[in-house]
Design an enzyme around this catalytic site. Sequence first.
Site, PDB file in Angstrom:
ATOM      1  N   HIS A  11       0.818  -1.216   0.000  1.00 34.55           N
ATOM      2  CA  HIS A  11       0.000   0.000   0.000  1.00 34.55           C
ATOM      3  C   HIS A  11       0.851   1.265   0.000  1.00 34.55           C
ATOM      4  O   HIS A  11       2.044   1.260   0.346  1.00 34.55           O
ATOM      5  CB  HIS A  11      -0.923   0.005   1.220  1.00 34.55           C
ATOM      6  N   GLU A  86      -2.512  -7.293   7.031  1.00 40.25           N
ATOM      7  CA  GLU A  86      -1.189  -7.224   7.635  1.00 40.25           C
ATOM      8  C   GLU A  86      -1.141  -8.089   8.894  1.00 40.25           C
ATOM      9  O   GLU A  86      -2.174  -8.457   9.461  1.00 40.25           O
ATOM     10  CB  GLU A  86      -0.848  -5.764   7.983  1.00 40.25           C
TER      11      GLU A  86
END
Length: 215
Positions: A11, A86
């Site tokens: 990201h 994550e």
Amino acid sequence: MKALTLYLIRHGQTEWNVQGLMQGWGDSPLTAQGIHAARLTGRALCAIPFAAAYSSCLPRTIATARHILHERAAHVPLFQHTGLNEQHFGNWEGRKVEDIRATAEFQQLVNAPAAYRAETNGGETWAQLATRAQAAIDDIVRVHESGNLLIVSHGHTLRLLLALMQGATWQNHREAGRSETLHNTAINIVRYRAENDDGSGHFQVERVNDMAHLA
């Protein structure tokens, strides 16, 4: 023959990245720089016809994927998969990295995955992350027979996946030469080939941490 090309992207930069805070399952918005870099990544990949795009369920990856796709967002389906999230850092999330860097458990997290038990922070072990992240990739490649797939995920998750695809284990993947820290919106390319659907396919990592488009 199943033939896929995976474009794995971390990201864009977030506010917590800039502030040096542990993020994990927590989330913060992309910075202006993060948005700009995602758009640059989209330009670099504008000639790639994506069959589909995948992100984690966290807003920072969804936003990054949409900025990468930009004008193509209406034509390329974007799916979320929790397996791409994550690593969970428990009660460390939102805390400054520098405040916990010297602790034995943090040093195990970054230097000795096999020893890291996530006991004091209540987070997720490397074994747990490896199991769910690999299952997510298996789910994705099972759905598609051919084409290009955009996958937007996170630093720890993608670093581990790329290492596993190159023959490392979750226990040794942080050793020197087996993996490297992935930069925000760097391009990583992996090819997947399989002769049949029995799970015997193989991954070939072709590019890691390509930031030429961000210069």
